[in-house]
Design a protein around this motif. Structure first.
Motif, PDB file in Angstrom:
ATOM      1  N   ALA A 132       1.049  -1.329   0.053  1.00 22.27           N
ATOM      2  CA  ALA A 132       0.057  -0.144   0.467  1.00 22.27           C
ATOM      3  C   ALA A 132       1.379   1.207   0.309  1.00 22.27           C
ATOM      4  O   ALA A 132       1.835   1.086   0.734  1.00 22.27           O
ATOM      5  CB  ALA A 132      -0.615  -0.095   1.079  1.00 22.27           C
ATOM      6  N   ILE A 133       0.671   1.835  -0.920  1.00 13.80           N
ATOM      7  CA  ILE A 133       2.106   3.203  -1.241  1.00 13.80           C
ATOM      8  C   ILE A 133       1.105   4.745  -1.013  1.00 13.80           C
ATOM      9  O   ILE A 133      -0.317   4.649  -1.690  1.00 13.80           O
ATOM     10  CB  ILE A 133       1.870   3.112  -2.368  1.00 13.80           C
ATOM     11  N   ASP A 134       0.769   5.377  -0.101  1.00  9.21           N
ATOM     12  CA  ASP A 134       0.736   6.913  -0.119  1.00  9.21           C
ATOM     13  C   ASP A 134       1.413   7.697  -1.059  1.00  9.21           C
ATOM     14  O   ASP A 134       2.279   8.328  -0.624  1.00  9.21           O
ATOM     15  CB  ASP A 134       1.018   6.925   1.345  1.00  9.21           C
ATOM     16  N   VAL A 135       1.086   7.240  -2.400  1.00  9.50           N
ATOM     17  CA  VAL A 135       1.763   8.220  -3.245  1.00  9.50           C
ATOM     18  C   VAL A 135       2.006   9.688  -3.026  1.00  9.50           C
ATOM     19  O   VAL A 135       1.115  10.763  -2.420  1.00  9.50           O
ATOM     20  CB  VAL A 135       1.373   7.883  -4.792  1.00  9.50           C
ATOM     21  N   PRO A 136       3.348   9.798  -4.154  1.00  8.50           N
ATOM     22  CA  PRO A 136       3.257  11.417  -3.807  1.00  8.50           C
ATOM     23  C   PRO A 136       2.432  12.317  -5.286  1.00  8.50           C
ATOM     24  O   PRO A 136       1.970  11.409  -5.735  1.00  8.50           O
ATOM     25  CB  PRO A 136       4.548  12.300  -3.971  1.00  8.50           C
ATOM     26  N   GLY A 137       2.177  13.324  -4.469  1.00  7.67           N
ATOM     27  CA  GLY A 137       0.689  14.620  -5.868  1.00  7.67           C
ATOM     28  C   GLY A 137       1.011  15.944  -5.990  1.00  7.67           C
ATOM     29  O   GLY A 137       0.752  15.912  -4.740  1.00  7.67           O
ATOM     30  N   ALA A 138       0.683  16.255  -6.322  1.00  4.29           N
ATOM     31  CA  ALA A 138       0.274  18.309  -6.396  1.00  4.29           C
ATOM     32  C   ALA A 138      -1.164  18.072  -6.709  1.00  4.29           C
ATOM     33  O   ALA A 138      -1.633  18.851  -6.376  1.00  4.29           O
ATOM     34  CB  ALA A 138       1.089  18.916  -6.707  1.00  4.29           C
ATOM     35  N   LEU A 139      -1.602  17.006  -7.800  1.00  5.00           N
ATOM     36  CA  LEU A 139      -2.781  17.029  -7.799  1.00  5.00           C
ATOM     37  C   LEU A 139      -3.714  15.619  -7.052  1.00  5.00           C
ATOM     38  O   LEU A 139      -3.764  15.121  -7.080  1.00  5.00           O
ATOM     39  CB  LEU A 139      -2.893  17.048  -9.460  1.00  5.00           C
ATOM     40  N   MET A 140      -5.420  16.586  -7.167  1.00  4.14           N
ATOM     41  CA  MET A 140      -5.847  15.807  -6.071  1.00  4.14           C
ATOM     42  C   MET A 140      -7.706  15.810  -6.743  1.00  4.14           C
ATOM     43  O   MET A 140      -7.891  17.334  -6.648  1.00  4.14           O
ATOM     44  CB  MET A 140      -5.873  16.019  -4.094  1.00  4.14           C
ATOM     45  N   LEU A 141      -8.099  15.014  -6.774  1.00  7.07           N
ATOM     46  CA  LEU A 141      -8.979  14.612  -7.997  1.00  7.07           C
ATOM     47  C   LEU A 141      -9.698  13.880  -6.651  1.00  7.07           C
ATOM     48  O   LEU A 141      -9.318  13.139  -5.849  1.00  7.07           O
ATOM     49  CB  LEU A 141      -9.263  14.433  -8.935  1.00  7.07           C
ATOM     50  N   ASP A 142     -11.533  14.677  -6.841  1.00 10.76           N
ATOM     51  CA  ASP A 142     -12.408  13.483  -6.073  1.00 10.76           C
ATOM     52  C   ASP A 142     -13.430  12.599  -6.860  1.00 10.76           C
ATOM     53  O   ASP A 142     -14.463  12.413  -6.463  1.00 10.76           O
ATOM     54  CB  ASP A 142     -13.611  14.108  -5.141  1.00 10.76           C
ATOM     55  N   HIS A 143     -12.821  12.422  -8.577  1.00 12.04           N
ATOM     56  CA  HIS A 143     -13.373  11.864  -9.578  1.00 12.04           C
ATOM     57  C   HIS A 143     -12.829  11.017  -9.817  1.00 12.04           C
ATOM     58  O   HIS A 143     -11.434  11.661 -11.249  1.00 12.04           O
ATOM     59  CB  HIS A 143     -14.247  12.836  -9.949  1.00 12.04           C
ATOM     60  N   ILE A 144     -12.918   9.613 -10.351  1.00 13.72           N
ATOM     61  CA  ILE A 144     -11.270   8.681 -11.302  1.00 13.72           C
ATOM     62  C   ILE A 144     -11.927   8.988 -12.556  1.00 13.72           C
ATOM     63  O   ILE A 144     -11.162   8.714 -13.582  1.00 13.72           O
ATOM     64  CB  ILE A 144     -12.239   7.237 -11.159  1.00 13.72           C
ATOM     65  N   GLY A 145     -12.420   9.391 -13.089  1.00 14.10           N
ATOM     66  CA  GLY A 145     -12.585   9.338 -14.787  1.00 14.10           C
ATOM     67  C   GLY A 145     -12.288  11.543 -14.666  1.00 14.10           C
ATOM     68  O   GLY A 145     -11.112  11.199 -15.911  1.00 14.10           O
ATOM     69  N   LEU A 146     -11.982  11.927 -13.837  1.00 14.85           N
ATOM     70  CA  LEU A 146     -11.325  13.161 -14.747  1.00 14.85           C
ATOM     71  C   LEU A 146     -10.112  12.950 -13.768  1.00 14.85           C
ATOM     72  O   LEU A 146      -8.871  13.543 -14.927  1.00 14.85           O
ATOM     73  CB  LEU A 146     -11.696  13.470 -12.698  1.00 14.85           C
ATOM     74  N   MET A 147      -9.620  12.188 -13.202  1.00 11.62           N
ATOM     75  CA  MET A 147      -8.594  11.524 -12.630  1.00 11.62           C
ATOM     76  C   MET A 147      -7.085  10.766 -14.265  1.00 11.62           C
ATOM     77  O   MET A 147      -6.559  11.462 -14.483  1.00 11.62           O
ATOM     78  CB  MET A 147      -8.246  10.717 -11.504  1.00 11.62           C
ATOM     79  N   ALA A 148      -8.432  10.432 -14.955  1.00  8.93           N
ATOM     80  CA  ALA A 148      -8.450   9.800 -15.796  1.00  8.93           C
ATOM     81  C   ALA A 148      -7.465  10.574 -17.480  1.00  8.93           C
ATOM     82  O   ALA A 148      -6.671  10.706 -18.196  1.00  8.93           O
ATOM     83  CB  ALA A 148      -9.161   8.386 -16.684  1.00  8.93           C
ATOM     84  N   GLU A 149      -8.109  11.668 -17.126  1.00  8.12           N
ATOM     85  CA  GLU A 149      -8.384  12.894 -18.483  1.00  8.12           C
ATOM     86  C   GLU A 149      -7.564  13.673 -17.522  1.00  8.12           C
ATOM     87  O   GLU A 149      -6.594  14.232 -18.925  1.00  8.12           O
ATOM     88  CB  GLU A 149     -10.161  13.752 -17.455  1.00  8.12           C
ATOM     89  N   ALA A 150      -6.711  13.529 -16.362  1.00  5.23           N
ATOM     90  CA  ALA A 150      -6.017  13.999 -16.415  1.00  5.23           C
ATOM     91  C   ALA A 150      -4.444  14.145 -16.496  1.00  5.23           C
ATOM     92  O   ALA A 150      -3.654  14.032 -17.083  1.00  5.23           O
ATOM     93  CB  ALA A 150      -6.114  15.006 -14.572  1.00  5.23           C
ATOM     94  N   ALA A 151      -4.557  12.058 -16.376  1.00  7.09           N
ATOM     95  CA  ALA A 151      -3.790  11.782 -16.578  1.00  7.09           C
ATOM     96  C   ALA A 151      -3.095  11.509 -18.330  1.00  7.09           C
ATOM     97  O   ALA A 151      -1.956  11.497 -18.350  1.00  7.09           O
ATOM     98  CB  ALA A 151      -3.782  10.292 -16.289  1.00  7.09           C
ATOM     99  N   ALA A 152      -4.356  11.335 -18.596  1.00 10.31           N
ATOM    100  CA  ALA A 152      -4.344  11.862 -20.541  1.00 10.31           C
ATOM    101  C   ALA A 152      -3.902  12.395 -20.910  1.00 10.31           C
ATOM    102  O   ALA A 152      -2.525  13.336 -22.270  1.00 10.31           O
ATOM    103  CB  ALA A 152      -5.423  10.958 -21.149  1.00 10.31           C
ATOM    104  N   GLY A 153      -4.090  13.849 -19.946  1.00 13.94           N
ATOM    105  CA  GLY A 153      -3.697  15.092 -20.245  1.00 13.94           C
ATOM    106  C   GLY A 153      -2.012  15.393 -19.447  1.00 13.94           C
ATOM    107  O   GLY A 153      -0.700  16.940 -20.047  1.00 13.94           O
ATOM    108  N   GLY A 154      -1.539  14.366 -19.300  1.00 12.08           N
ATOM    109  CA  GLY A 154       0.450  14.506 -18.718  1.00 12.08           C
ATOM    110  C   GLY A 154       0.353  14.551 -17.909  1.00 12.08           C
ATOM    111  O   GLY A 154       1.858  14.852 -17.160  1.00 12.08           O
ATOM    112  N   LEU A 155      -0.456  14.278 -17.203  1.00  8.52           N
ATOM    113  CA  LEU A 155       0.035  15.287 -15.702  1.00  8.52           C
ATOM    114  C   LEU A 155       0.680  14.645 -14.576  1.00  8.52           C
ATOM    115  O   LEU A 155       0.526  15.521 -13.661  1.00  8.52           O
ATOM    116  CB  LEU A 155      -1.486  16.271 -14.569  1.00  8.52           C
TER     117      LEU A 155
END
Length: 302
Positions: free
Chosen positions: A215-238
């Protein structure tokens, strides 16, 4: 003593179940003040206090507890008796309330919901997809739908749709720039798109391989509450996101995203419909469950 009206007794049970006039009023479609007036009239008719009210809590008195204990099974038996006419009337009727999340709701809307509403024209379906983990009994739902691991242990669970899994995903441009993680600990050196749960907590990414769980407490400056938006953000190279495979599927198919750490992302138990075992199961819920099983047998929800 005058016999109380059936509606007053049902309202009393709703208050005892929810321990709240407001929640009971919402379930019954009444205003809290109207419900309070009903209870005062019921107590006057019966000649005994049934509910203790304070500014912070609502609880049945000893007399109220005893009445509720006998009244619950009696009204459940009445519901069952009334349902015996369904075969002559053409099927179940009423409103079925189900609490779920957006992902599960989208799956149901593809095939289950249209078939259910077409097959049972006297039924209405109230599908709430706010994603919160709630007490379905206290909040007035007939059933809930969640991943099997999230179903409360005191509920009856009906699995459907087979197994599933979560995937770590990133855009080709991000991986070219930052490198491909080989093991979960490599994520500590990456930009990860983090998920904030409805409780407010940040989700820890969970991986497993050959019995080794991480179990990893991953680092990251972007936090979202919607997994669909997470996929879109990843597709945007974030950065790298960790989402359900069905959310990732269209992005993977188009090449906008690729999966990483796939060998660390095993299949897990999929969705379950769940409901309390101590309550009478309404005819509408029985019909919905049978439809889930029917589609599973046909392989339509795999």
């Amino acid at each position: 003593m005058d016999r109380p009206a059936l509606g007053d007794l049902e309202a009393f049970l709703a208050i005892v179940s929810h321990r709240s006039f407001r929640k009971a009023a919402d379930e019954l479609g009444l205003s809290p003040s109207s419900l309070s007036h009903m209870m005062r009239a019921l107590e006057k008719r019966m000649g005994v206090r049934l509910i203790n009210r304070t500014t912070r809590s609502v609880a049945p008195t000893e007399a109220g507890e005893r009445l509720a204990a006998r009244l619950g099974p009696a009204l459940s038996g009445l519901d069952q008796a009334l349902e015996t006419v369904d075969a002559w009337r053409g099927g179940p009727s009423g409103t079925l309330r189900i609490n779920t999340n957006e992902h599960a709701a989208r799956r149901l809307l593809k095939e289950i919901v249209p078939t259910f509403l077409s097959r049972y024209p006297d039924m209405a379906l109230d599908l709430v997809s706010d994603g919160r983990f709630i007490d379905i009994v206290a909040d007035g739902f007939d059933a809930g739908i969640r991943l099997r691991e999230s179903v409360p242990q005191d509920m009856i669970a009906v699995p459907f749709g087979g197994t599933t899994r979560f995937l770590a995903i990133a855009s080709p441009s991000y991986l070219e720039r930052r490198g491909v993680p080989k093991v979960p600990d490599d994520l500590l050196g990456h930009d990860c798109i983090r998920l904030r749960l409805p409780s407010g907590k940040l989700y820890r990414w969970e991986f497993e391989k050959h019995g080794e769980e991480v179990a990893i407490d991953v680092p990251g400056a972007l936090m979202l509450d919607h997994i669909g938006l997470m996929a879109e953000a990843a597709a945007g190279g974030l950065g790298i996101a960790y989402v359900h495979e069905l959310v990732a599927a269209p992005f993977l198919a188009s090449g906008a995203l690729v999966a990483v750490l796939s060998d660390w992302c095993p299949e897990i138990d999929g969705l379950c419909l769940f409901y309390p075992g101590h309550r009478h199961v309404p005819a509408g819920l029985k019909a919905f469950i049978e439809l889930l099983r029917e589609h599973d047998r046909r392989g339509k929800l795999g």
